[in-house]
Design a protein around this motif. Structure first.
Motif, PDB file in Angstrom:
ATOM      1  N   PRO B  13       9.257   4.032  13.546  1.00  0.00           N
ATOM      2  CA  PRO B  13       9.818   4.951  14.534  1.00  0.00           C
ATOM      3  C   PRO B  13       8.946   5.058  15.780  1.00  0.00           C
ATOM      4  O   PRO B  13       9.444   5.247  16.881  1.00  0.00           O
ATOM      5  CB  PRO B  13       9.873   6.290  13.794  1.00  0.00           C
ATOM      6  CG  PRO B  13       8.974   6.129  12.629  1.00  0.00           C
ATOM      7  CD  PRO B  13       8.964   4.691  12.288  1.00  0.00           C
ATOM      8  N   ILE B  14       7.611   4.931  15.610  1.00  0.00           N
ATOM      9  CA  ILE B  14       6.737   5.028  16.768  1.00  0.00           C
ATOM     10  C   ILE B  14       7.012   3.869  17.713  1.00  0.00           C
ATOM     11  O   ILE B  14       7.164   4.031  18.912  1.00  0.00           O
ATOM     12  CB  ILE B  14       5.251   5.026  16.333  1.00  0.00           C
ATOM     13  CG1 ILE B  14       4.979   6.221  15.443  1.00  0.00           C
ATOM     14  CG2 ILE B  14       4.349   5.036  17.535  1.00  0.00           C
ATOM     15  CD1 ILE B  14       3.680   6.123  14.693  1.00  0.00           C
ATOM     16  N   ALA B  15       7.077   2.665  17.128  1.00  0.00           N
ATOM     17  CA  ALA B  15       7.343   1.493  17.948  1.00  0.00           C
ATOM     18  C   ALA B  15       8.649   1.688  18.700  1.00  0.00           C
ATOM     19  O   ALA B  15       8.760   1.354  19.881  1.00  0.00           O
ATOM     20  CB  ALA B  15       7.405   0.245  17.074  1.00  0.00           C
ATOM     21  N   ALA B  16       9.644   2.274  18.016  1.00  0.00           N
ATOM     22  CA  ALA B  16      10.927   2.494  18.662  1.00  0.00           C
ATOM     23  C   ALA B  16      10.766   3.459  19.826  1.00  0.00           C
ATOM     24  O   ALA B  16      11.292   3.218  20.913  1.00  0.00           O
ATOM     25  CB  ALA B  16      11.913   3.057  17.644  1.00  0.00           C
ATOM     26  N   HIS B  17       9.974   4.526  19.614  1.00  0.00           N
ATOM     27  CA  HIS B  17       9.783   5.498  20.674  1.00  0.00           C
ATOM     28  C   HIS B  17       9.091   4.859  21.873  1.00  0.00           C
ATOM     29  O   HIS B  17       9.450   5.095  23.019  1.00  0.00           O
ATOM     30  CB  HIS B  17       8.959   6.688  20.167  1.00  0.00           C
ATOM     31  CG  HIS B  17       8.837   7.783  21.157  1.00  0.00           C
ATOM     32  ND1 HIS B  17       9.698   8.849  21.183  1.00  0.00           N
ATOM     33  CD2 HIS B  17       7.977   7.967  22.187  1.00  0.00           C
ATOM     34  CE1 HIS B  17       9.370   9.638  22.176  1.00  0.00           C
ATOM     35  NE2 HIS B  17       8.319   9.125  22.804  1.00  0.00           N
ATOM     36  N   GLU B  18       8.095   4.002  21.581  1.00  0.00           N
ATOM     37  CA  GLU B  18       7.387   3.354  22.679  1.00  0.00           C
ATOM     38  C   GLU B  18       8.305   2.407  23.439  1.00  0.00           C
ATOM     39  O   GLU B  18       8.232   2.297  24.668  1.00  0.00           O
ATOM     40  CB  GLU B  18       6.171   2.596  22.147  1.00  0.00           C
ATOM     41  CG  GLU B  18       5.019   3.532  21.879  1.00  0.00           C
ATOM     42  CD  GLU B  18       4.082   3.002  20.834  1.00  0.00           C
ATOM     43  OE1 GLU B  18       4.300   1.884  20.341  1.00  0.00           O
ATOM     44  OE2 GLU B  18       3.138   3.732  20.490  1.00  0.00           O
ATOM     45  N   ALA B  19       9.190   1.728  22.698  1.00  0.00           N
ATOM     46  CA  ALA B  19      10.140   0.829  23.349  1.00  0.00           C
ATOM     47  C   ALA B  19      11.055   1.614  24.283  1.00  0.00           C
ATOM     48  O   ALA B  19      11.320   1.197  25.412  1.00  0.00           O
ATOM     49  CB  ALA B  19      10.960   0.082  22.297  1.00  0.00           C
ATOM     50  N   VAL B  20      11.510   2.787  23.804  1.00  0.00           N
ATOM     51  CA  VAL B  20      12.363   3.636  24.638  1.00  0.00           C
ATOM     52  C   VAL B  20      11.621   4.037  25.900  1.00  0.00           C
ATOM     53  O   VAL B  20      12.137   3.939  27.018  1.00  0.00           O
ATOM     54  CB  VAL B  20      12.817   4.893  23.853  1.00  0.00           C
ATOM     55  CG1 VAL B  20      13.495   5.888  24.783  1.00  0.00           C
ATOM     56  CG2 VAL B  20      13.736   4.516  22.718  1.00  0.00           C
ATOM     57  N   LEU B  21      10.350   4.473  25.716  1.00  0.00           N
ATOM     58  CA  LEU B  21       9.546   4.896  26.859  1.00  0.00           C
ATOM     59  C   LEU B  21       9.368   3.769  27.859  1.00  0.00           C
ATOM     60  O   LEU B  21       9.485   3.956  29.069  1.00  0.00           O
ATOM     61  CB  LEU B  21       8.166   5.354  26.379  1.00  0.00           C
ATOM     62  CG  LEU B  21       7.958   6.811  26.089  1.00  0.00           C
ATOM     63  CD1 LEU B  21       6.502   7.059  25.772  1.00  0.00           C
ATOM     64  CD2 LEU B  21       8.366   7.657  27.288  1.00  0.00           C
ATOM     65  N   LEU B  22       9.069   2.568  27.323  1.00  0.00           N
ATOM     66  CA  LEU B  22       8.832   1.415  28.176  1.00  0.00           C
ATOM     67  C   LEU B  22      10.088   1.097  28.981  1.00  0.00           C
ATOM     68  O   LEU B  22      10.024   0.809  30.183  1.00  0.00           O
ATOM     69  CB  LEU B  22       8.420   0.216  27.316  1.00  0.00           C
ATOM     70  CG  LEU B  22       7.702  -0.918  28.044  1.00  0.00           C
ATOM     71  CD1 LEU B  22       6.411  -0.411  28.660  1.00  0.00           C
ATOM     72  CD2 LEU B  22       7.405  -2.065  27.086  1.00  0.00           C
ATOM     73  N   THR B  23      11.240   1.187  28.308  1.00  0.00           N
ATOM     74  CA  THR B  23      12.500   0.931  29.001  1.00  0.00           C
ATOM     75  C   THR B  23      12.704   1.941  30.118  1.00  0.00           C
ATOM     76  O   THR B  23      13.041   1.570  31.249  1.00  0.00           O
ATOM     77  CB  THR B  23      13.681   1.035  28.006  1.00  0.00           C
ATOM     78  OG1 THR B  23      13.288   0.412  26.793  1.00  0.00           O
ATOM     79  CG2 THR B  23      14.913   0.380  28.569  1.00  0.00           C
ATOM     80  N   ILE B  24      12.475   3.246  29.799  1.00  0.00           N
ATOM     81  CA  ILE B  24      12.624   4.278  30.823  1.00  0.00           C
ATOM     82  C   ILE B  24      11.667   4.012  31.978  1.00  0.00           C
ATOM     83  O   ILE B  24      12.025   4.113  33.155  1.00  0.00           O
ATOM     84  CB  ILE B  24      12.342   5.680  30.232  1.00  0.00           C
ATOM     85  CG1 ILE B  24      13.358   6.018  29.148  1.00  0.00           C
ATOM     86  CG2 ILE B  24      12.377   6.743  31.326  1.00  0.00           C
ATOM     87  CD1 ILE B  24      13.057   7.308  28.422  1.00  0.00           C
ATOM     88  N   LEU B  25      10.432   3.617  31.630  1.00  0.00           N
ATOM     89  CA  LEU B  25       9.416   3.367  32.643  1.00  0.00           C
ATOM     90  C   LEU B  25       9.850   2.243  33.576  1.00  0.00           C
ATOM     91  O   LEU B  25       9.784   2.370  34.812  1.00  0.00           O
ATOM     92  CB  LEU B  25       8.092   3.013  31.952  1.00  0.00           C
ATOM     93  CG  LEU B  25       6.890   2.794  32.857  1.00  0.00           C
ATOM     94  CD1 LEU B  25       6.590   4.044  33.657  1.00  0.00           C
ATOM     95  CD2 LEU B  25       5.670   2.401  32.039  1.00  0.00           C
TER      96      LEU B  25
END
Lengths: 325, 346
Positions: B13-25
């Protein structure tokens, strides 16, 4: 087993009382001590300015105490007071009758807090993060909407402090006293009030007793919001000019009052009488620094020490009772 | 066996959250770059990096602390106290400047140690302990300085906050090193794994023989030390020392860490997430300011982003929990112990 439990219960009550007595004695000692050093400190004008100027802190601390007793925290309170004070002043200047300018902020405060309460209660979001986000939203929103314009030319009948109860007690102080007593009574003697302690003490046990955690938390935040609204009105009506900024570090002073008043941050214990007394004590200390020729810049350090001493005393008492975590 | 299953479940789930953040970024970068041509320039980006260094440095130990389920609200006040001690010990007490810097760092670490000591030895809840020292350290800064500022440092002192090394602002190198050190500790060492274990279940960690108290004492001390380091960089960057320095920084730091996917309840979070949260907040602030949004409205946006991000995370977690409950065999096969238990009770 049952003997120790029953023995512990009344003792705990006595200690709960003692925190308030302790504060009352501290206030008395402070006034006597500083009054002997500099009689001007106990002049009625100074006493009045201490009480009048800080009644709103005590009122906000009542709501904050409920929130903390329920096991949560609210750091958006200072920003919300800033916003509601501007709303109230803005309405009054726009020609809205003063009664509405007093009541509308209370309704808005309750609604904003209820919204935060919904996020905390029903979605399980941590209150510290929700209120942190709300702090930014309110603070940023206030300045960008008003452009930092000061509100002046408030109508004469807007200022609450010009009236007094029975001709002696100024309105803000009357509000502080009456609301404290009412809240203390409500929290002690009604099922709804007691459910706050139940949820803060042990949410699972409360649920098994048929007390809904979600509904109780929603109620706590909504009631807290109403107190914050009243606090904002008391704050705004004592000013001749309302600055459209958030009073800095107000949330810290309010949380300090609640904690020093004996509310345990772990939830489940504490009373609002202590919070009000603590608010008065902190205000009195702040004022006394000037009268003993100490720089008021030390006030915050004194606040910090006060919090730490209270917490340590609380832990010491718990240890002695063998109720340490 | 079960130990091997735990990190896998944690990491996904952490990796998923980071992926979401990276996409938003990336999306935010793209939008902001098209809105104004002053945004996506090397100069501006480096400048923004400079501005976020102080918050970033403090966000590193804060990630550790929040991962263990604690919190440190005193960091902004520690920063102010260290800044004042640096300026005053040099200007008023006659310390040589290098000694004054060392003294400020030491006091920062001592401030953090006091937090840690009370939290571990006397079991004071971190929230209330650090609210107390939030008031106390700021009060010391105000009391010692009497709200006077200190200016007129020698030129070499400004090298850290205003100079550059190989074209990159000097403090960004420090931030980079800090990110690597803290990142490696959290992801690749026993201490890092212990932090997750403590946040997940402190009692179990204690019984598993982890030196919970010593690690906690260490991370709160590190938090104070980094606040001292941030104070040094801050003073060097703005050329003056004031007692209100760093007020509210704790909120910026916590916002970055929480936005980065670290749960305030402890047990999850990564340094990479915190860095992404930090960068996202800073670029959002800057980009919005450049496109003509006023500074105060950007604070609003950040508050909204913060609440939305934990909303989304909480929804995602719920859906995952529901999905997990819907198909229990999958999870149980990962741990043979529970699988046999399951076999015993139909």
């Amino acid at each position: 087993m049952s003997a120790t439990l029953t023995a512990a219960a009344p003792r705990r009550l006595r200690f709960a009382v003692s925190q308030e007595w302790l504060l009352a004695i501290a206030i008395l000692l402070l006034f006597v001590g500083v009054g002997l050093y500099n009689p001007r400190f106990v002049a009625s004008r100074n006493l009045q300015s201490i009480l009048l100027g800080n009644a709103y802190v005590a009122v906000a601390a009542i709501g904050m105490s409920m929130v903390i007793i329920s096991g949560n925290i609210d750091i958006s309170v200072g920003s919300l007071i800033g916003v509601l004070a501007s709303v109230s002043g803005g309405l009054a200047v726009a020609g809205v009758p003063s009664v509405l300018a007093w009541l509308i902020p209370v309704a808005i405060g309750s609604a904003v807090m209820a919204a935060q309460g919904a996020l905390v209660a029903y979605l399980g979001l941590p209150s510290i993060v929700v209120t942190l986000g709300m702090l930014s939203i309110l603070k940023g929103g206030l300045i960008s909407v008003t452009n930092g314009v000061w509100i002046s030319n408030l109508p004469d009948n807007y200022h609450l402090a010009q009236w007094s109860l029975f001709g002696v007690v100024p309105m803000p102080v009357a509000f502080m006293v009456v609301l404290t007593i009412a809240a203390a009574w409500w929290m002690r003697n009604t099922a709804l009030g007691r459910s706050i302690y139940a949820v803060g003490g042990n949410a699972e046990a409360a649920r098994l007793c048929g007390i809904g955690r979600e509904r109780t938390l929603m109620m706590v935040f909504a009631v807290h919001g109403a107190f914050v609204g009243i606090a904002a009105v008391l704050f705004a009506t004592q000013l001749s000019v309302i600055q459209s900024t958030v009073p800095s570090n107000l949330e810290l002073t309010i949380i300090t009052a609640s904690v020093v008043g004996g509310v345990s941050i772990l939830g489940g214990t504490g009373t609002v009488v202590g919070a009000t007394l603590a608010a008065v004590l902190i205000a009195a200390i702040g004022s006394s620094l000037i009268f003993v020729n100490l720089s008021p810049f030390w006030l915050r350090a004194v606040q910090g020490i006060l919090i730490l001493v209270t917490v340590l005393a609380d832990i010491y008492r718990r240890r002695r009772r063998g109720l340490a975590r | 066996m079960s130990e091997r299953a735990a990190p896998r479940r944690l990491r996904l789930p952490i990796a998923a959250h980071e992926a979401v953040l990276l996409t938003i970024l990336i999306a935010a970068l793209a939008v902001l770059a098209t809105l104004t041509d002053r945004f996506f320039t090397l100069d501006n980006l480096l400048n923004q990096g400079m501005l976020m260094t102080e918050v970033g440095l403090i966000a590193m130990p804060m990630t550790f602390i929040i991962v263990t389920g604690g919190i440190d609200l005193s960091v902004g006040s520690s920063l102010g106290m260290c800044a004042i001690l640096l300026g005053y010990s040099w200007h008023n007490w006659g310390f040589p400047l290098p000694l004054a810097i060392g003294f400020a760092l030491l006091c920062g670490a001592a401030g953090g140690f006091v937090n840690g000591w009370f939290i571990t030895r006397l079991k004071v809840p971190p929230l209330i302990m650090t609210i107390g020292t939030l008031a106390l350290y700021r009060g010391l800064a105000e009391g010692i300085s009497q709200a006077h500022s200190v200016r007129g440092y020698p030129d070499w002192f400004y090298g850290l906050g205003q100079g550059a090394l190989f074209g990159v602002p000097s403090q960004l190198w420090i931030l980079g090193v800090a990110i690597i050190i803290f990142g490696v500790i959290l992801a690749r060492t026993t201490i890092g794994r212990s932090l997750y274990a403590m946040g997940y279940n402190e009692t179990a960690s204690r019984f598993s023989g982890l030196s919970v108290d010593r690690i906690k004492l260490g991370i709160y001390t590190a938090s104070g030390l980094m606040a001292g380091l941030a104070a040094w960089i801050f003073v060097s960057r703005v050329s003056t020392t004031r007692s209100d320095m760093g007020s509210g920084v704790e909120l910026d730091v916590i916002a970055a860490v929480v936005l980065g996917g670290t749960s305030i309840f402890g047990g999850t979070g990564t340094i990479a997430g915190s860095v992404l949260g930090l960068v996202l907040i800073q670029l959002l602030k800057d980009g919005l300011a450049l496109t003509g949004v006023k500074g105060d409205a950007t604070i609003m946006v950040i508050g909204t982003v913060l609440i939305l991000s934990i909303l989304i995370t909480s929804f995602a977690e719920r859906r995952r929990d529901v999905a997990r409950m819907a198909r229990p065999p999958l999870r149980q096969t990962a741990t043979d112990q529970t699988a046999t238990k399951q076999g015993g009770t139909p």
